[in-house]
Design a protein around this motif. Structure first.
Motif, PDB file in Angstrom:
ATOM      1  N   LEU A  35       0.832  -1.205   0.000  1.00 49.08           N
ATOM      2  CA  LEU A  35       0.000   0.000   0.000  1.00 49.08           C
ATOM      3  C   LEU A  35       0.870   1.260   0.000  1.00 49.08           C
ATOM      4  N   TYR A  36       1.971   1.235   0.740  1.00 45.73           N
ATOM      5  CA  TYR A  36       2.908   2.371   0.719  1.00 45.73           C
ATOM      6  C   TYR A  36       3.449   2.606  -0.696  1.00 45.73           C
ATOM      7  N   THR A  37       3.787   1.522  -1.412  1.00 46.59           N
ATOM      8  CA  THR A  37       4.315   1.649  -2.770  1.00 46.59           C
ATOM      9  C   THR A  37       3.293   2.293  -3.697  1.00 46.59           C
ATOM     10  N   VAL A  38       2.034   1.832  -3.613  1.00 42.63           N
ATOM     11  CA  VAL A  38       0.985   2.399  -4.471  1.00 42.63           C
ATOM     12  C   VAL A  38       0.773   3.877  -4.144  1.00 42.63           C
ATOM     13  N   ALA A  39       0.699   4.219  -2.864  1.00 46.25           N
ATOM     14  CA  ALA A  39       0.442   5.607  -2.474  1.00 46.25           C
ATOM     15  C   ALA A  39       1.581   6.538  -2.880  1.00 46.25           C
ATOM     16  N   SER A  40       2.821   6.021  -2.887  1.00 46.79           N
ATOM     17  CA  SER A  40       3.959   6.874  -3.243  1.00 46.79           C
ATOM     18  C   SER A  40       4.102   7.077  -4.743  1.00 46.79           C
ATOM     19  N   ARG A  41       3.310   6.349  -5.550  1.00 44.07           N
ATOM     20  CA  ARG A  41       3.458   6.422  -7.002  1.00 44.07           C
ATOM     21  C   ARG A  41       2.187   6.829  -7.724  1.00 44.07           C
ATOM     22  N   THR A  42       1.198   7.283  -7.015  1.00 46.79           N
ATOM     23  CA  THR A  42      -0.036   7.707  -7.656  1.00 46.79           C
ATOM     24  C   THR A  42      -0.490   9.015  -7.039  1.00 46.79           C
ATOM     25  N   ASP A  43      -1.586   9.561  -7.543  1.00 46.74           N
ATOM     26  CA  ASP A  43      -2.078  10.843  -7.038  1.00 46.74           C
ATOM     27  C   ASP A  43      -2.882  10.640  -5.761  1.00 46.74           C
ATOM     28  N   ARG A  44      -3.173  11.764  -5.104  1.00 51.56           N
ATOM     29  CA  ARG A  44      -3.845  11.684  -3.797  1.00 51.56           C
ATOM     30  C   ARG A  44      -5.268  11.126  -3.877  1.00 51.56           C
TER      31      ARG A  44
END
Length: 442
Positions: free
Chosen positions: A112-121
């Motif tokens: 989940l950290y990886t997805v959040a760091s690579r997509t928009d808010r």
């Protein structure tokens, strides 16, 4: 781009890991798997209500951890797989009286950290909410009772913090990228501004060099011709002409030295300090033409002197008169005379140079041909009237009128040049006394 700063000792390993992302993800996957096993085994010895570690748990944990190797290329798919495996373990590994092995949720946290760091808010909020509902809901439905047990709420906190941390890292990276982009744009703007200033300075120096060379070389040419013509018959007059040649050449060298001296580096003690020429030196300029045989009349209104002028206006007026008289001397013929009229009004300085030479072609040679004409460019001679010899020669390419118009335009003034209805040629310039000096130094 990394949002973290590493010390000198870690710079080389950091660069290697960034160059080999699969190696970094493999190390992360091994670390997660080892952490899950260690935490689960340690809890089984201190928490009797925790379900024991079995082969099924080890297999599911290994699969969830191994999926993290592909988190860089398929972040959403890895998150979906780890969430599903975690939900299966939470649903089958516990019971009403046994707490599930919640350490497996660590794989979901990393994904989940990886997805959040690579997509928009907004996407992070949607995916984070769905993940939290799936993982925490599974624990509340199939885990320990009551549903609000500390273990169940702990899963909610860990997944929420993973989404928040990933979004914070993404914001930090975007902020750093924006700063670097602004720095690059600012550097490009500074370079463009420097190139523009260099081009403007080169153009200004080119105008100065043309004005100096065209004026003095024209005088030297005429006096040398006179000396050559009367050398044998009237040696005294030839000697006087050669003296004028020497004086004109000395003046040209002095002005060239002053102009080229502007290219010296700042702080050079040999840099020139002489003031730029102005209308205060108009008498010397006129006398130089008078010595070549050109009749020049100077009229000033008010009489005597135009009074103090801005430095840029004073220099431009002097250069206009110098260029106009040089063209009269070169193109108007030996019997021509010139009249210089300088009128100062409340907010405008008017400079006119008129001559009574033979009619010229319709275009001044400084733009189109070597002859004299309007500011619009070169053109054919008028029918029935021969063009001056210089116009018929066809060797143009001068820049006198171009430089004159650029000087006047830089101060926000007006420049008119063309044949006069009664014959001859005229140059009229209007210079505002509240001049814009952005194109010329004062």
């Amino acid at each position: 781009m990394s949002s973290f700063t590493v010390g000198p000792g870690l710079a080389r390993p950091h660069r290697w890991l960034r160059a080999h992302p699969y190696a970094l993800d493999t190390l992360v996957a091994l670390g997660v798997f080892a952490t899950v096993l260690v935490v689960s085994v340690s809890n089984s010895g201190h928490a009797p209500k925790t379900s024991p570690v079995g082969p099924a748990f080890v297999l599911i944990s290994a699969a969830a951890s191994a999926a993290l190797v592909l988190r860089g290329r398929y972040p959403r798919s890895v998150l979906a797989l780890t969430s599903a495996l975690t939900a299966v373990e939470l649903a089958t590994g516990g019971g009403p009286d046994l707490a599930p092995r919640t350490a497996i949720v660590l794989s979901v946290v990393v994904a989940l950290y990886t997805v959040a760091s690579r997509t928009d808010r907004p996407t992070t909020r949607r995916i984070g909410a769905a993940t939290i509902v799936a993982v925490t809901g599974s624990a509340m439905l199939f885990g320990m009772r009551p549903w609000y047990a500390a273990e169940n709420l702990g899963l909610f906190a860990w997944t929420g913090m993973a989404a928040a941390a990933g979004d914070a890292v993404r914001s930090r990276r975007a902020y750093v990228a924006a700063i670097e982009e602004r720095a690059v744009r600012a550097e490009q703007t500074r370079e463009e501004e420097a190139r523009r200033r260099v081009a403007e300075e080169r153009l200004r120096i080119a105008r100065e060099l043309h004005d100096v060379v065209a004026h003095h070389i024209a005088l030297v040419n005429v006096q040398a011709g006179v000396a050559s013509h009367v050398m044998e018959s009237r040696p005294d007059q030839a000697k006087q002409a050669l003296a004028h040649v020497r004086e004109a050449s000395r003046s040209a060298l002095d002005e060239l030295r002053a102009t080229v001296g502007l290219l010296r580096q700042y702080g050079d003690p040999a840099a020139p300090t002489e003031p730029a020429p102005g209308l205060g030196l108009l008498d010397q300029l006129v006398q130089g033409f008078v010595r070549t045989g050109l009749t020049v009349e100077v009229v000033m209104d008010p009489a005597g002197a135009p009074g103090p002028l801005p430095a840029a206006v004073d220099l431009t007026a002097y250069r206009v008169v110098q260029e106009a008289l040089t063209n009269v001397h070169k193109h108007a013929g030996p019997q021509a005379s010139a009249r210089v009229l300088i009128v100062r009004r409340s907010a405008v300085l008017e400079v006119s140079v008129l001559d009574d030479g033979p009619p010229a072609s319709d275009g001044w040679g400084e733009v189109g041909t070597a002859g004299r004409g309007t500011a619009g460019g070169g053109g054919p001679a008028r029918p029935g009237r021969p063009a001056p010899p210089a116009a018929r020669s066809g060797d143009g390419g001068g820049h006198g009128l171009i430089g004159m118009r650029e000087r006047v335009a830089a101060l926000g003034g007006e420049c008119e040049a063309g044949p006069r209805p009664q014959g001859g040629f005229g140059v009229r310039v209007r210079l505002p006394l509240q001049a814009r000096t952005g194109g010329e130094p004062q």
